[in-house]
Motif scaffolding. Structure first.
Motif, PDB file in Angstrom:
ATOM      1  N   GLN A 375       8.899   4.999  13.023  1.00 52.64           N
ATOM      2  CA  GLN A 375       7.735   4.594  13.819  1.00 52.64           C
ATOM      3  C   GLN A 375       6.655   3.945  12.972  1.00 52.64           C
ATOM      4  N   ALA A 376       6.870   3.831  11.675  1.00 53.36           N
ATOM      5  CA  ALA A 376       5.870   3.220  10.797  1.00 53.36           C
ATOM      6  C   ALA A 376       5.665   1.751  11.159  1.00 53.36           C
ATOM      7  N   GLU A 377       4.426   1.273  11.015  1.00 50.73           N
ATOM      8  CA  GLU A 377       4.085  -0.100  11.393  1.00 50.73           C
ATOM      9  C   GLU A 377       4.760  -1.136  10.496  1.00 50.73           C
ATOM     10  N   CYS A 378       5.032  -0.765   9.248  1.00 47.76           N
ATOM     11  CA  CYS A 378       5.781  -1.619   8.330  1.00 47.76           C
ATOM     12  C   CYS A 378       6.236  -0.755   7.165  1.00 47.76           C
ATOM     13  N   THR A 379       7.101  -1.282   6.332  1.00 44.46           N
ATOM     14  CA  THR A 379       7.544  -0.558   5.149  1.00 44.46           C
ATOM     15  C   THR A 379       6.710  -0.974   3.943  1.00 44.46           C
ATOM     16  N   ALA A 380       6.812  -0.181   2.885  1.00 47.37           N
ATOM     17  CA  ALA A 380       6.124  -0.531   1.644  1.00 47.37           C
ATOM     18  C   ALA A 380       6.659  -1.850   1.094  1.00 47.37           C
ATOM     19  N   GLU A 381       7.959  -2.041   1.189  1.00 51.56           N
ATOM     20  CA  GLU A 381       8.561  -3.274   0.670  1.00 51.56           C
ATOM     21  C   GLU A 381       8.024  -4.499   1.400  1.00 51.56           C
TER      22      GLU A 381
END
Length: 532
Positions: A375-381
């Motif tokens: 559900q995260a808005e984007c990844t760290a990468e």
């Protein structure tokens, strides 16, 4: 005559001492509070009368911990670890609390299971949340587990799947939204303080947005209570912004904030940001104007057709001249320096959104705080790659380090509430607090940010390493204690000169070597001499 008396007394006293020791040993082994299991040494087994009652192997505490962890992983349900109160129990809450075996309760975590993060309405199965939070109280801040009480209040569920499940353990009814619900919560709060005292900490967890704000406003000046979803989340997010401020040397008063999501997490963060700005001398209304929110209906603006809740009104500004139908539109029109995702709706910080943030700002701040990872808005990468490593990134779920094309390796700081609520709870419990002001969470945010090292900032981290969480919680509690005493909010007197030392003396010890049982630890049967 005297010699005969001596002969009679000596064997009797010797027999009593032996029996007393043996009688202490067996209850020690039978009580989970004091049982060392296979870690009782040979000498202890002999003195306490346990020799032969345990296998001959003597284990270390570390080996025991590994075995316990392995066994714990097999347990799938937390339903055997907590107190359950249903809407049918209205009028009898105190008698239910009387059934709980522990009487010296210091902290209660309560949920009604309506809004379990990332999972929705779980009804009575929401019990896992209070159990888990209280485990973190102990793990992260050394709060005695015997003084912790997890509670699930069952008022029904709107989850149709559960209502059709013959094995569901809760009430088979739709959620009660009537006045009976409020009356039950009122009764619960009063029963807790009547039984355990006015300083008992009551943490609300995973209530629906509307109820969460209502109850926080209703109870925060009357009870020792806080809502972690609102205040804990706000504090950890603000700490991340304070850390970012150290990197780019730009105060939070000079940023423009755009939230994706406008629920309790977003509003809690926004309100605490405003409080921090006000502390610098900025008027409240001017501070609020720097914050925008985008929900499922679009940008929250004055006069929009979709409803705006009372708590959102402070952030409903006149609509921009240009259209903002999408979140990308809002980014391009409002030109924010910071975007904060707390919608729990998945990958809405798209490639275009992140690229736009990188184009607008030299050092964009991107917080993708929704859990779980899916559900995260984007990844760290995505955040680091699309901004060429220039963004300051924080996440709600952990991500692996990112290696950029130029060889740099950047880590992502996890904005976990565990950085905040255990330290707050430790200070509140140890120093005796009856009301928890919003300022406590502002102080906690400052304390957390201050513990991030320059080396960690250089690696991309905006929070301390989670492996140091116990030390972080203690340091945070010390800072909060200083604030409490400075403002006359602590009840523990005389004021400890060395607050850190005082905290350490009150924390629960987990290693056998430093654990000395007191009268609270011994089973009742072990404190009496046997009858002869």
């Amino acid at each position: 005559m005297l010699s005969r008396l001596k002969l009679n007394v000596r064997p009797c006293a010797y027999f009593s001492r032996c029996m007393h020791t043996v009688e202490k040993g067996r209850p020690l082994m039978l009580s989970p509070r004091t049982n060392k299991g296979m870690a009782f040494t040979l000498e202890e087994r002999q003195i306490l009368g346990l020799h032969g009652l345990l296998p001959p192997k003597i284990e270390t505490q570390d080996v025991q911990a590994m075995r316990f962890k392995k066994n714990l992983e097999r347990i799938r349900s937390p339903l055997t670890k907590g107190v359950f109160i249903s809407i049918l129990d209205k009028g009898h809450v105190r008698s239910i609390l009387d059934n709980w075996p522990e009487t010296n309760i210091k902290a209660v975590v309560v949920t009604d299971g309506e809004r379990i993060l990332g999972l929705g309405d779980l009804g009575v199965y929401g019990m896992g949340i209070p159990v888990g939070k209280l485990c973190l109280y102990t793990t992260c801040a050394g709060i005695d587990p015997r003084g912790c009480l997890p509670v699930c209040i069952d008022v029904g569920t709107d989850n149709e799947t559960l209502l059709k499940d013959p094995f569901y353990l809760g009430l088979y009814q739709k959620r009660d939204h009537s006045h009976h619900y409020d009356e039950l919560i009122d009764e619960f709060m009063e029963a807790i303080v009547n039984k355990y005292g006015r300083s008992t900490l009551i943490q609300f967890e995973d209530f629906g947005n509307h109820n969460a704000f209502r109850f926080l406003k209703k109870y925060k000046d009357k009870y020792c209570t806080f809502n972690d979803d609102i205040q804990g989340t706000a504090s950890v997010a603000l700490a991340g912004l304070f850390s970012a401020q150290r990197v780019i040397q730009k105060p939070i008063t000079e940023h423009r904030y755009l939230f994706l999501g406008a629920g309790e997490a977003a509003l809690g963060i926004a309100d605490l940001i405003v409080m921090s700005m006000k502390e610098t001398g900025m008027p409240e209304e001017e501070a609020q104007k720097k914050i925008w929110m985008f929900d499922k209906f679009g940008l929250i603006c004055e006069g929009r057709s979709e409803a705006i809740e009372g708590n959102q009104e402070a952030y409903a500004h006149p609509a921009p001249d240009k259209s903002t139908k999408t979140f990308l539109d809002a980014v391009n029109v409002l030109q924010p320096t910071t975007i904060i995702g707390v919608a729990g709706a998945g990958r809405l910080f798209t490639k275009e959104v992140i690229s736009a943030m990188g184009r607008i700002n030299e050092r964009p701040i991107i917080f993708a705080l929704s859990n779980p990872t899916t559900q995260a808005e984007c990844t760290a990468e995505e955040a680091y790659t699309l901004t060429e490593g220039r963004c300051l990134f924080a996440c709600g779920s952990p991500f692996d380090p990112v290696t950029l094309p130029d060889g740099r390796v950047l880590k992502s700081g996890q904005g976990n509430n565990a950085y905040i609520f255990p330290g707050v709870a430790l200070a509140v419990i140890v120093f005796g607090v009856r009301k928890i002001s919003d300022q406590v969470f502002l102080e906690a945010a400052k304390a957390l940010a201050d513990q991030v090292t320059n080396e960690e900032l250089a690696e991309g981290l905006l929070y301390p390493n989670l492996s140091n969480i116990r030390e972080v919680s203690i340091n945070t509690a010390v800072k909060i204690a200083e604030f409490l005493y400075a403002n006359g909010l602590a009840l523990e007197y005389p004021e400890p000169k060395d607050k850190r030392k005082f905290l350490l003396s009150k924390m629960w010890k987990t290693n056998y070597e430093s654990f000395v049982p007191d009268i609270y630890d011994w089973p009742e049967s072990a404190t009496r001499l046997p009858s002869l």
